[in-house]
Write an enzyme that holds these catalytic residues in place. Structure first.
Site, PDB file in Angstrom:
ATOM      1  N   GLU A  91     -42.862 -21.298 -94.480  1.00  0.00           N
ATOM      2  CA  GLU A  91     -41.643 -21.615 -93.715  1.00  0.00           C
ATOM      3  C   GLU A  91     -41.125 -20.367 -93.035  1.00  0.00           C
ATOM      4  OE1 GLU A  91     -39.857 -24.587 -97.166  1.00  0.00           O
ATOM      5  OE2 GLU A  91     -38.647 -22.955 -96.415  1.00  0.00           O
ATOM      6  N   CYS A 104     -35.805 -15.304 -90.444  1.00  0.00           N
ATOM      7  CA  CYS A 104     -36.142 -15.072 -91.846  1.00  0.00           C
ATOM      8  C   CYS A 104     -37.610 -15.453 -92.021  1.00  0.00           C
ATOM      9  CB  CYS A 104     -35.242 -15.923 -92.738  1.00  0.00           C
ATOM     10  SG  CYS A 104     -35.649 -15.775 -94.478  1.00  0.00           S
ATOM     11  N   CYS A 111     -45.113 -18.080-104.390  1.00  0.00           N
ATOM     12  CA  CYS A 111     -44.590 -16.869-105.023  1.00  0.00           C
ATOM     13  C   CYS A 111     -44.909 -16.914-106.515  1.00  0.00           C
ATOM     14  CB  CYS A 111     -43.082 -16.772-104.814  1.00  0.00           C
ATOM     15  SG  CYS A 111     -42.396 -15.237-105.457  1.00  0.00           S
ATOM     16  N   CYS A 115     -38.707 -17.168-110.438  1.00  0.00           N
ATOM     17  CA  CYS A 115     -37.239 -17.213-110.596  1.00  0.00           C
ATOM     18  C   CYS A 115     -36.825 -18.673-110.851  1.00  0.00           C
ATOM     19  CB  CYS A 115     -36.546 -16.666-109.359  1.00  0.00           C
ATOM     20  SG  CYS A 115     -37.023 -14.973-109.008  1.00  0.00           S
ATOM     21  N   CYS A 118     -35.397 -21.195-108.019  1.00  0.00           N
ATOM     22  CA  CYS A 118     -36.010 -21.126-106.687  1.00  0.00           C
ATOM     23  C   CYS A 118     -37.102 -22.171-106.514  1.00  0.00           C
ATOM     24  CB  CYS A 118     -36.580 -19.723-106.504  1.00  0.00           C
ATOM     25  SG  CYS A 118     -37.471 -19.512-104.966  1.00  0.00           S
ATOM     26  N   CYS A 356     -34.745 -21.612 -99.742  1.00  0.00           N
ATOM     27  CA  CYS A 356     -36.075 -21.034 -99.603  1.00  0.00           C
ATOM     28  C   CYS A 356     -37.141 -21.916-100.269  1.00  0.00           C
ATOM     29  CB  CYS A 356     -36.020 -19.661-100.243  1.00  0.00           C
ATOM     30  SG  CYS A 356     -37.567 -18.863-100.452  1.00  0.00           S
TER      31      CYS A 356
HETATM   32  S1  SF4 Z   1     -36.335 -15.960-105.361  1.00  0.00           S
HETATM   33 FE1  SF4 Z   1     -38.140 -17.283-105.132  1.00  0.00          FE
HETATM   34  S2  SF4 Z   1     -39.318 -16.369-103.451  1.00  0.00           S
HETATM   35 FE2  SF4 Z   1     -37.842 -14.807-104.149  1.00  0.00          FE
HETATM   36  S3  SF4 Z   1     -38.965 -13.614-105.705  1.00  0.00           S
HETATM   37 FE3  SF4 Z   1     -37.881 -15.232-106.831  1.00  0.00          FE
HETATM   38  S4  SF4 Z   1     -39.377 -16.919-106.979  1.00  0.00           S
HETATM   39 FE4  SF4 Z   1     -40.119 -15.527-105.384  1.00  0.00          FE
END
Ligand code: SF4
Length: 367
Positions: A91, A104, A111, A115, A118, A356
């Protein structure tokens, strides 16, 4: 897979054109179109029609193409879901603001950081993006800006933040940029060199990869650094950000202060405000209590930083809830009272799933 002309050097492009029985100058014409972000050969209006058709059979322009484009109802935010050549999706988001046009970009497909709030990490890490693949996201946005205003040149000189083109870059989309540091550096060098985007209008955001911050220090360009902090204690941060088990808060912040002191820049602190539903269905504050605001103020006291408070943008798979507007303002007031520069980040494009990784995740679910 068809070759991607955007990845060719000028000499390779020239050879490719000669091999197709065309004069050398066609390579320069194609190169100019590619640097403007032409998504297909049909847009390259100064090439003969039959050559455009042959090119279409033999090659592709950019390393990505738009699969979906969503516009926010206020017309200020455009979100692109892009297909990469190997079928991965990423994206990028174009935000039209009063200070210019900001993009962005994603630095990885997926990833690995895990987190807990997320969407981008739910499918894991697929792969790093190349410098060209990150740069192509800027060109997708640039093409969009120029086509919507009906001109293919900047309205003011290159490098002017209000010239109608992309003026700011945030590397804050899917992925952890400092897990792909050399490609991110290559991308930023190119955006600065080819598009005249100043170092100070480029921001890299990290969840706290200390060796990556050290590499940025060694690289020496005065870009902006943002730290995704999201919690003011190791205990709480460790619960929502697994990276905290490797790099503790004091280690991350001391690397960040070294960076900002070197360049005399303000450190951006990103803090997503999270709540949780209790058994009675009421929202309880998670990292957004007044006590945590005090702890955050203790951590940042006397430092050159700006805290961006981000009310949580819902992700179906995650069991958090958005705190009330009052709770958000109380958290902000507590920081301001302690002299910490703080702003609430305006929620952009919530109607198009701008959290995100959300669009990519939704699309993968449908496959
Ligand atoms: S917020 Fe999401 S994209 Fe950013 S480092 Fe953490 S898991 Fe990865």
């Amino acid at each position: 897979m068809k070759p991607i002309l955007f990845d060719f050097s000028p000499a390779q492009l020239e050879q490719f054109v000669l091999d197709m029985g065309q004069p050398k100058f066609r390579a320069k014409q194609i190169g100019e179109w590619l640097s403007r972000g032409a998504p297909d050969f049909a847009s390259m209006k100064n090439l003969p029609e039959n050559f455009r058709r042959d090119l279409d059979m033999a090659a592709q322009t950019l390393p990505c193409k738009i699969v979906r484009k969503l516009e926010s109802s206020d017309g200020q935010t455009t979100k692109f879901l892009l297909d990469m050549c190997d079928g991965e999706q990423i994206e990028c988001v174009l935000m039209r603001t009063s200070y210019g046009n900001s993009v962005c970009v994603s630095s990885q497909a997926g990833c690995a950081m895990g987190c807990r709030f997320c969407a981008s990490t739910l499918l894991g890490l697929k792969r790093n993006l190349t410098a060209n693949e990150i740069f192509a996201q800027i060109l997708v946005a640039q093409w969009e800006l120029r086509s919507t205003r009906g001109g293919d040149r900047p309205v003011r000189p290159n490098g002017d933040p209000n010239n109608g083109d992309v003026s700011h870059i945030v590397v804050m989309g899917t992925g952890e940029p400092l897990q792909n540091t050399e490609n991110v550096i290559g991308f930023i060098e190119r955006a600065n060199h080819d598009m005249g985007i100043g170092w100070r209008r480029i921001t890299v955001s990290t969840c706290g990869i200390v060796p990556g911050i050290d590499r940025l220090i060694e690289w020496g360009r005065p870009i902006n650094l943002a730290i995704s902090l999201h919690a003011p204690t190791d205990e709480l941060r460790g619960q929502i950000m697994p990276i905290n088990n490797k790099y503790k808060l004091d280690e991350v912040l001391s690397a960040a202060w070294r960076f900002t002191e070197l360049h005399n820049r303000q450190l951006m602190i990103e803090y997503i405000l999270l709540g949780r539903k209790n058994a009675a269905g009421e929202t309880e504050l998670y990292n957004a209590t007044p006590e945590y605001a005090e702890k955050l103020a203790d951590l940042l006291h006397g430092k050159n930083c700006m805290v961006n408070l981000i009310p949580w943008n819902a992700v179906d798979e995650r069991d958090f809830a958005a705190p009330s507007g009052n709770a958000v303002h109380r958290f902000q007031d507590a920081l301001i009272k302690r002299g910490i520069h703080t702003r609430i980040r305006r929620e952009r494009g919530t109607d198009i799933g701008s959290a995100c990784g959300q669009l990519r995740l939704n699309n993968a679910r449908k496959k």
